[in-house]
Design a protein around this motif. Structure first.
Motif, PDB file in Angstrom:
ATOM      1  N   TYR A  84       2.851   4.116   0.417  1.00 17.09           N
ATOM      2  CA  TYR A  84       3.049   3.207   1.537  1.00 17.09           C
ATOM      3  C   TYR A  84       4.540   3.007   1.814  1.00 17.09           C
ATOM      4  N   ARG A 120      -8.337   7.417  -0.130  1.00 20.28           N
ATOM      5  CA  ARG A 120      -7.503   6.274   0.273  1.00 20.28           C
ATOM      6  C   ARG A 120      -6.072   6.715   0.559  1.00 20.28           C
ATOM      7  N   SER A 172      -2.985   7.800   8.853  1.00 19.50           N
ATOM      8  CA  SER A 172      -2.735   6.656   9.735  1.00 19.50           C
ATOM      9  C   SER A 172      -1.244   6.465   9.981  1.00 19.50           C
ATOM     10  N   ASP A 217       0.312  -3.512   9.324  1.00 20.25           N
ATOM     11  CA  ASP A 217      -0.994  -3.894   9.854  1.00 20.25           C
ATOM     12  C   ASP A 217      -1.935  -2.698   9.943  1.00 20.25           C
ATOM     13  N   ALA A 230      -3.086  -1.959   6.359  1.00 23.78           N
ATOM     14  CA  ALA A 230      -3.566  -3.092   5.566  1.00 23.78           C
ATOM     15  C   ALA A 230      -4.998  -2.883   5.085  1.00 23.78           C
ATOM     16  N   SER A 231      -5.811  -2.172   5.862  1.00 23.40           N
ATOM     17  CA  SER A 231      -7.202  -1.973   5.461  1.00 23.40           C
ATOM     18  C   SER A 231      -7.321  -1.085   4.232  1.00 23.40           C
ATOM     19  N   TYR A 232      -6.313  -0.233   3.993  1.00 21.67           N
ATOM     20  CA  TYR A 232      -6.344   0.641   2.818  1.00 21.67           C
ATOM     21  C   TYR A 232      -5.688  -0.004   1.607  1.00 21.67           C
ATOM     22  N   PRO A 251      -5.594  -3.685   0.438  1.00 27.36           N
ATOM     23  CA  PRO A 251      -5.867  -5.117   0.560  1.00 27.36           C
ATOM     24  C   PRO A 251      -4.937  -5.985  -0.261  1.00 27.36           C
TER      25      PRO A 251
END
Length: 250
Positions: free
Chosen positions: A66, A202, A209, A225, A228-230, A232
């Motif tokens: 990330y 993941r 993305s 944002d 964020a779904s990957y 938490p």
């Protein structure tokens, strides 16, 4: 495995637990049954993939991935997509995604290529998992089969009562071999492959993305944002990483 072998050695000699015919029934029988279920190329490829995944490869930390994506987004904001060509990238899938973006391909094509690459890799991992779960199902069953063979042979030779005990012990060894191989070797490898699949999906979705956001020209600040779904636990991790330098300075 060390605990089991230590318990065996503490009460008897390891040689007492060696039964070549029973071991052959479990080992070669399990391999043969698995080869009936799967193609031999898939079988040997799965063995190689499982051991490399378990003992050699290291799954990329999603937090590090990330942060690397965030850094690339900053480069794109300042220098454009061509600026990524001068950035050294360690993650192979991220490097491939960046190469597609730098080459100027449209977002739809990049997404299609990366998703297909992910699908093929996940399919190989899932095939390897199925192979080892098949071995985990076959080994105890073959062990029980070997035990039944030994019991039949024992019951056919009961003229000498003193031989019943040793014969029973030998007959039960194949059940021991089946449980040992299934619970301590092949099923843990299958679970490891399943975990590897989840981690890879993941991580690759983080890459896809992030790259698509850069190609579409989205502001780097909204990548958090998007991803964020990957992740938490992203807020907690950011607080931890941001507080660490302050603590070091203090």
């Amino acid at each position: 495995m060390g605990v089991v072998l230590g318990a065996v050695a503490s009460g008897s000699e390891l040689w007492d637990f060696v039964n070549v015919p029973g071991l052959m029934i479990v080992v070669f029988g399990s391999f043969a049954v698995t080869l009936v279920k799967h193609r031999w190329r898939n079988f040997f490829g799965s063995v190689r993939l499982a051991f490399s995944t378990t003992f050699l490869e290291k799954t990329q930390d999603p937090w590090e991935l990330y942060r690397e994506a965030r850094q690339l987004a900053d480069v794109v904001r300042k220098q454009g997509l061509l600026g990524l060509d001068r950035v050294e990238i360690t993650h192979p899938f991220l490097r491939k995604a960046v190469g597609l973006a730098v080459d100027g391909h449209p977002p739809e094509f990049i997404e299609e290529v990366l998703l297909e690459d992910t699908h093929q890799y996940v399919e190989r991992l899932q095939t390897a998992e199925k192979v080892f779960r098949g071995l985990g199902e076959s080994a105890p069953a073959l062990g029980m089969l070997g035990t039944l063979v030994g019991l039949v042979q024992m019951l056919n030779n009961m003229q000498d009562p003193s031989s019943i005990g040793p014969a029973m012990a030998i007959a039960l060894l194949t059940t021991f071999y089946g449980a040992f191989i299934a619970q301590l070797i092949v099923l843990p490898l299958a679970d490891k492959l399943q975990l590897k699949t989840q981690d890879e999906v993941r991580n690759r979705m983080i890459v896809i993305s992030g790259i698509l956001s850069m190609v579409k020209g989205l502001n780097p600040r909204i990548i958090k944002d998007v991803l964020a779904s990957y992740l938490p636990e992203l807020d907690a991790m950011e607080d931890l990483h941001e507080s660490t330098p302050a603590q070091e300075e203090s």
